[in-house]
Design an enzyme around this catalytic site. Structure first.
Site, mmCIF file in Angstrom:
data_model
loop_
_atom_site.group_PDB
_atom_site.id
_atom_site.type_symbol
_atom_site.label_atom_id
_atom_site.label_comp_id
_atom_site.label_asym_id
_atom_site.label_seq_id
_atom_site.Cartn_x
_atom_site.Cartn_y
_atom_site.Cartn_z
ATOM 1 N N LYS A 23 11.742 9.536 1.893
ATOM 2 C CA LYS A 23 10.586 10.391 2.942
ATOM 3 C C LYS A 23 11.022 9.970 4.356
ATOM 4 O O LYS A 23 11.169 11.081 5.319
ATOM 5 C CB LYS A 23 9.463 9.944 2.731
ATOM 6 N N GLN A 28 1.815 4.423 0.630
ATOM 7 C CA GLN A 28 2.419 4.589 -0.828
ATOM 8 C C GLN A 28 1.611 4.024 -1.632
ATOM 9 O O GLN A 28 1.345 2.833 -1.761
ATOM 10 C CB GLN A 28 3.825 3.961 -0.644
ATOM 11 N N ASP A 30 -1.224 12.740 3.229
ATOM 12 C CA ASP A 30 -1.388 12.762 1.775
ATOM 13 C C ASP A 30 -2.597 13.614 1.294
ATOM 14 O O ASP A 30 -2.835 13.928 -0.053
ATOM 15 C CB ASP A 30 -1.557 11.353 1.083
#
Ligand SMILES: NC(=O)C1=CN([C@@H]2O[C@H](COP(=O)(O)OP(=O)(O)OC[C@H]3O[C@@H](n4cnc5c(N)ncnc54)[C@H](OP(=O)(O)O)[C@@H]3O)[C@@H](O)[C@H]2O)C=CC1
Ligand SMILES: Nc1nc(=O)c2c([nH]1)NC[C@@H]1CN(c3ccc(C(=O)N[C@@H](CCC(=O)O)C(=O)O)cc3)C=[N+]21
Length: 284
Positions: A50, A94, A117
């Site tokens: 990412k 994460q 997200d």
């Protein structure tokens, strides 16, 4: 018959080219904060990819790699700091987190306007209402892929297998927002094969290698394989999806693993980061 392959790379390239264009139209490059706790090898590798992709499209990004021993209080303090930093457009924590940290508390602590997200309860509610600005990356990427390959969604029967908060549930919400007729199947679904055989579109996010077999698929249906399963074959590590390879004999279209949905997940994160920056700018 053999299914049309639906690779992620051309879709990701097109999406990332649009992202790069939007980045250059902003007064300054949006900044993405990538937070991970501990050294889970998959998480280390995802966060690294990412970060790399962010730089490729002209975003700024920074990885906050915290030790496994980090307390929830320390993590929440970092999030407060990132929330308050006007230079930071997007924050991603994460998952999974170590067991001593509550995912619920952490997701609640990310400013919804920076929640790239789409996991904050505010954004989840907006998504189910069909009006979210920041949608979870994997299902949003899957919609990009369906649009790219001109797979119809509105009016179609869609079955999502899996009901996790990061894939199955948001996928169902977003297909519903696009006017599909949606069924969510899970481990307690009775006669799953009969359910999936009704579908024009099947999205499989179960986490079991080769779970979806040809008898579960209506001839000509589009099958989206979200699974990432690391298995050993003849002593070698290999990544396989949740869809059995023989499904290609029945389906009309099928995404590969690797090289399918995963690429879109990363590309969509870049798109969400630019969206977050644009929203702040539009608000002045
Ligand atoms: N390509 C990408 O970008 C991404 C890939 N993934 C991958 O996708 C897969 C799914 O991830 P995630 O959603 O997080 O997984 P979870 O483990 O959180 O959820 C799995 C879901 O599958 C359901 N399930 C399990 N067994 C069965 C069964 N026998 N029949 C029907 N349903 C079943 C579970 O049902 P129940 O709720 O009843 O337990 C659950 O809802 C994993 O392989 C993961 O690595 C994940 C995120 C992104
Ligand atoms: N807060 C949070 N947001 C996430 O988006 C998130 C997360 N936590 N935790 C774990 C899952 C998993 N995930 C993937 C990302 C990239 C690939 C990917 O790049 N896959 C490539 C390479 C294969 C591989 O190495 O996995 C492919 O499919 O071709 C896959 C899966 C994001 N997730």
């Amino acid at each position: 018959m053999t299914a049309r392959p639906l690779p992620g790379a051309p879709v990701a390239d097109a999406l990332l080219a649009r992202v790069a264009g939007r980045v250059s139209a902003l007064p300054q490059a949006p900044r993405l904060a990538l937070v991970r706790v501990g050294e889970d090898p998959a998480s280390v590798s995802y966060v690294r990819s990412k970060d790399k992709k962010a730089h490729q499209v002209g975003l700024q990004s920074e990885v906050f790699a915290l030790p496994e021993s980090t307390s929830q209080t320390e993590l929440l303090a970092l999030l407060d700091r990132l929330n308050a930093d006007v230079a930071v457009s997007g924050i991603l924590v994460q998952l999974p987190l170590p067991p001593h940290i509550s995912e619920e508390a952490v997701l609640l602590a990310v400013d919804p306007a920076k929640d790239v997200d789409g996991f904050h309860p505010y954004n989840v509610a907006q998504m189910w209402a069909g009006r979210a600005a920041l949608n979870p990356c994997t299902p949003a990427g899957i919609l990009e892929l369906l649009d790219f390959y001109a797979v119809p969604v509105a009016g179609q029967r869609a079955v999502v297998v899996g009901r996790s908060e990061i894939v199955g549930r948001p996928m169902a919400a977003m297909l519903l927002a696009r006017d599909a007729t949606v069924t969510i199947a899970h481990s307690r679904t009775a006669d799953l094969a009969a359910v999936t055989r009704e579908a024009d579109l099947v999205v499989v996010a179960v986490g079991r290698p080769h779970f979806l077999t040809p008898d579960m698929v209506k001839p000509g249906a589009t099958v989206i394989d979200v699974g990432i399963n690391r298995i050993e074959v003849e002593g070698k590590g290999k990544i396989v999806g949740d869809v059995h390879p023989d499904v290609a004999q029945v389906a009309g279209g099928l995404t590969p693993v690797p090289g399918g949905v995963g690429l879109l997940t990363v590309a969509q994160l870049m798109a969400n980061t630019v969206t977050a920056a644009e929203l702040v700018q539009d608000r002045g």
